[in-house]
Design an enzyme around this catalytic site. Structure first.
Site, short mmCIF file in Angstrom:
data_model
loop_
_atom_site.label_atom_id
_atom_site.label_comp_id
_atom_site.label_asym_id
_atom_site.label_seq_id
_atom_site.Cartn_x
_atom_site.Cartn_y
_atom_site.Cartn_z
N HIS A 14 0.86 -1.19 0.00
CA HIS A 14 0.00 0.00 0.00
C HIS A 14 0.90 1.24 0.00
CE1 HIS A 14 -3.33 2.56 0.65
NE2 HIS A 14 -3.66 2.28 1.88
N HIS B 193 -2.39 -1.34 -10.93
CA HIS B 193 -3.23 -0.89 -9.83
C HIS B 193 -4.47 -1.76 -9.78
CE1 HIS B 193 -5.61 1.80 -7.27
NE2 HIS B 193 -4.47 2.35 -6.94
N ASP C 175 2.78 6.09 -7.51
CA ASP C 175 4.06 5.89 -6.84
C ASP C 175 5.26 5.82 -7.78
OD1 ASP C 175 3.21 5.98 -4.24
OD2 ASP C 175 2.53 3.91 -4.29
N1 CMC Z 1 4.69 -5.81 -12.80
C1 CMC Z 1 4.53 -6.93 -13.55
N2 CMC Z 1 3.39 -7.57 -13.71
C2 CMC Z 1 2.32 -7.09 -13.06
C3 CMC Z 1 2.39 -5.94 -12.25
C4 CMC Z 1 3.63 -5.30 -12.14
N3 CMC Z 1 3.75 -4.20 -11.39
N4 CMC Z 1 1.16 -5.68 -11.73
C5 CMC Z 1 0.36 -6.65 -12.20
N5 CMC Z 1 1.06 -7.49 -13.00
C6 CMC Z 1 0.53 -8.64 -13.75
C7 CMC Z 1 0.13 -9.78 -12.84
O1 CMC Z 1 1.21 -10.65 -12.61
C8 CMC Z 1 -0.99 -10.42 -13.62
O2 CMC Z 1 -0.39 -11.18 -14.67
P1 CMC Z 1 -1.07 -12.58 -15.17
O3 CMC Z 1 -2.43 -12.18 -15.68
O4 CMC Z 1 -0.15 -13.08 -16.22
O5 CMC Z 1 -1.14 -13.44 -13.95
C9 CMC Z 1 -1.67 -9.23 -14.29
O6 CMC Z 1 -0.67 -8.22 -14.39
C10 CMC Z 1 -2.87 -8.67 -13.60
O7 CMC Z 1 -2.54 -8.25 -12.30
P2 CMC Z 1 -3.70 -8.10 -11.23
O8 CMC Z 1 -3.93 -9.44 -10.62
O9 CMC Z 1 -4.91 -7.46 -11.82
O10 CMC Z 1 -3.10 -7.09 -10.17
P3 CMC Z 1 -3.67 -6.85 -8.69
O11 CMC Z 1 -4.91 -6.03 -8.77
O12 CMC Z 1 -3.77 -8.10 -7.89
O13 CMC Z 1 -2.49 -6.01 -8.05
C11 CMC Z 1 -1.02 -4.24 -7.62
C12 CMC Z 1 -2.40 -4.64 -8.14
C13 CMC Z 1 -0.96 -2.72 -7.44
C14 CMC Z 1 -0.80 -4.88 -6.22
C15 CMC Z 1 0.03 -4.73 -8.62
O14 CMC Z 1 -0.20 -4.13 -9.87
C16 CMC Z 1 1.46 -4.47 -8.14
O15 CMC Z 1 2.01 -5.26 -7.37
N6 CMC Z 1 2.07 -3.32 -8.59
C17 CMC Z 1 3.37 -2.95 -8.13
C18 CMC Z 1 3.29 -2.34 -6.73
C19 CMC Z 1 2.75 -0.93 -6.77
O16 CMC Z 1 3.20 -0.11 -7.57
N7 CMC Z 1 1.80 -0.62 -5.85
C20 CMC Z 1 1.28 0.74 -5.73
C21 CMC Z 1 -0.18 0.82 -5.99
S1 CMC Z 1 -0.73 2.54 -6.01
C22 CMC Z 1 -0.62 3.07 -4.34
C23 CMC Z 1 -1.74 2.61 -3.47
O17 CMC Z 1 -2.92 2.71 -3.86
O18 CMC Z 1 -1.47 2.16 -2.34
#
Ligand code: CMC
Length: 422
Positions: free
Chosen positions: A263, A302, A358
């Site tokens: 987060h 996100h 971020d």
């Molecule tokens: N790098 C590489 N692949 C990614 C990333 C990333 N940053 N984010 C998502 N993916 C891939 C994921 O592996 C999945 O691939 P597949 O379909 O092949 O399995 C696909 O994209 C879809 O991901 P998702 O399941 O929809 O993502 P999520 O909603 O579970 O997670 C997230 C969202 C923010 C946790 C994730 O995108 C992430 O870990 N990003 C990096 C960390 C980050 O920048 N976080 C800050 C968020 S903004 C601040 C806040 O609101 O707190």
């Protein structure tokens, strides 16, 4: 056409019409039609837990509005304290209302001397500033016992003012303590971001004068982080608040949720990632590692935004304004190259992965001189107004205590076995 969905219960062949309310299924209706059938929704990804008029977010189209006002307009024309007023009160203030609000906040920035001398001084010398902030906010509740009167709107508003006003003081105090520097008292002649910078950086000069570009950039970052509807920390504040705990306890819970790297800690992770990539030439190799699932592109993707995070667009512009004053951040080239490669690569395009808030905020904070362990603390200062807007809104509604159910997957009933027979 009726706004409803008809489903068939295959156990009985019975058809049930489930009404749609505001685009969602009313769980109370569902419960009466299908007693004992639960929504299993870990991460609450498809559950609306609130009716809220604070923030509108359309993740598919990159739209973020507070009380109806687009984030782009607020970031350009407003100040953090005006946005805080808007979030809490629901309307933009008149000049008189804004003056009174700013005066009120400015005159509640001090903390009790006992708090500083006995509470803050009790932390270990190398305590993490976010851990200090989280426990300091909880500790403040003991100084304001009347805060328990959460049904009284006047008492409530007094705590809202205190919390927004004291967060920068607590944050700067945590930082100064962690580096062994004496605490700097708030300066009522400075504005909200200017006073925070003074409490952070002032040494022996009688008045600290921050560069106006940096002060404005910090205020813009505060605006961009002020609220984001039902995110993890806001949900934590609401869940604790739903038990009618005092607001300091609710905000401390929100700080705890924000502390986590999924987060509020992501901007710090972006800098670690850039550090690990090390040079422009390693970008392609890193991107290949991300596509192979060995790495994660921090600051990208996100849960809600499936297009460009509107806050990232604004932050990118702010970054250039800051670097014009501080000199270019050494990691900027790598960041720009990463973004360029990712936005053209099918892996990222097909998964709708775009830069989030971020991706650039850590670079700005670093260039302004903030150590990485203060990044989440900066986020907490700004998000306090959002947490309190949702907390106030919840108490003004006839909210119920948060108490989800579970799908039990454990053992069936069995008899106790004496220890000698196990
Ligand atoms: N790098 C590489 N692949 C990614 C990333 C990333 N940053 N984010 C998502 N993916 C891939 C994921 O592996 C999945 O691939 P597949 O379909 O092949 O399995 C696909 O994209 C879809 O991901 P998702 O399941 O929809 O993502 P999520 O909603 O579970 O997670 C997230 C969202 C923010 C946790 C994730 O995108 C992430 O870990 N990003 C990096 C960390 C980050 O920048 N976080 C800050 C968020 S903004 C601040 C806040 O609101 O707190």
């Amino acid at each position: 056409m009726a706004e409803s969905i008809t489903i068939t219960d295959n156990r009985t062949g019975e058809e049930l019409e489930i009404p749609l309310v505001n685009g969602g299924i009313d769980a109370a209706e569902w419960r009466s039609l299908l007693p004992g059938v639960w929504f299993h929704d870990p991460g609450l990804a498809t559950t609306s837990a609130a009716e809220s008029a604070v923030t509108y977010l359309d993740g598919d189209n990159g739209v973020l509005r507070h009380r109806g006002y687009p984030i782009e307009q607020l970031a350009e024309h407003s100040t953090y304290l005006e946005v805080a007023y808007l979030l809490i009160h629901g309307e933009l203030p008149t000049q008189d209302q804004l003056d009174a609000w700013v005066h009120d906040i400015t005159h509640h920035t001090y903390v009790h001397e006992n708090f500083r001398k006995r509470f803050v001084d009790a932390f270990h010398y190398n305590a993490h500033p976010m851990g200090m902030l989280e426990s300091s906010v909880a500790g403040l509740s003991t100084f304001y016992p009347e805060a328990k009167e959460i049904e009284d709107p006047e008492v409530r508003m007094h705590q809202v003012v205190r919390l927004i006003a004291k967060m920068p003081t607590l944050a700067a105090m945590a930082y100064r303590y962690s580096i062994g520097m004496p605490f700097v008292f708030p300066d009522n002649n400075l504005d909200f971001p200017g006073n925070f910078l003074s409490m952070m950086w002032r040494v022996a000069e009688p008045t600290y004068e921050a560069d106006p570009v940096l002060t404005r950039a910090l205020d813009t970052l505060f605006i961009l982080h002020a609220d984001h509807e039902q995110n993890c920390s806001t949900t934590a504040a609401r869940v604790v608040g739903s038990s009618h705990a005092d607001p300091y306890s609710s905000v401390a819970a929100a700080c705890a949720a924000l502390y986590g790297p999924r987060h509020g800690g992501a901007n710090e992770a972006v800098l670690s990632m850039l550090n690990e990539i090390g040079s422009f030439d390693n970008v392609d190799r890193f991107i290949a590692g991300v596509k192979d699932g060995k790495e994660r592109l921090m600051g990208f993707g996100h849960r809600v935004y499936k297009s460009y995070d509107p806050r990232a667009t604004i932050i990118k512009k702010t970054a250039h304004e800051v670097f014009a004053v501080t000199g270019q951040n050494p990691w900027l080239d790598i960041a720009l190259k990463l973004e360029e490669v990712a936005l053209e690569d099918d892996y990222f395009v097909s998964r709708k992965l775009y830069p989030n808030v971020d991706f650039y905020s850590g670079l700005i904070y670093q260039s302004m001189g903030f150590p990485t362990n203060m990044f989440t603390v900066l986020f907490a200062i700004a998000r306090t107004s959002g947490w309190l807007a949702h907390w106030t809104e919840m108490l003004e509604q006839s909210s119920r205590i948060a108490r989800p159910r579970q799908v039990y997957i454990g053992e069936d009933t069995r008899d106790y076995v004496p220890i000698a027979q196990r």
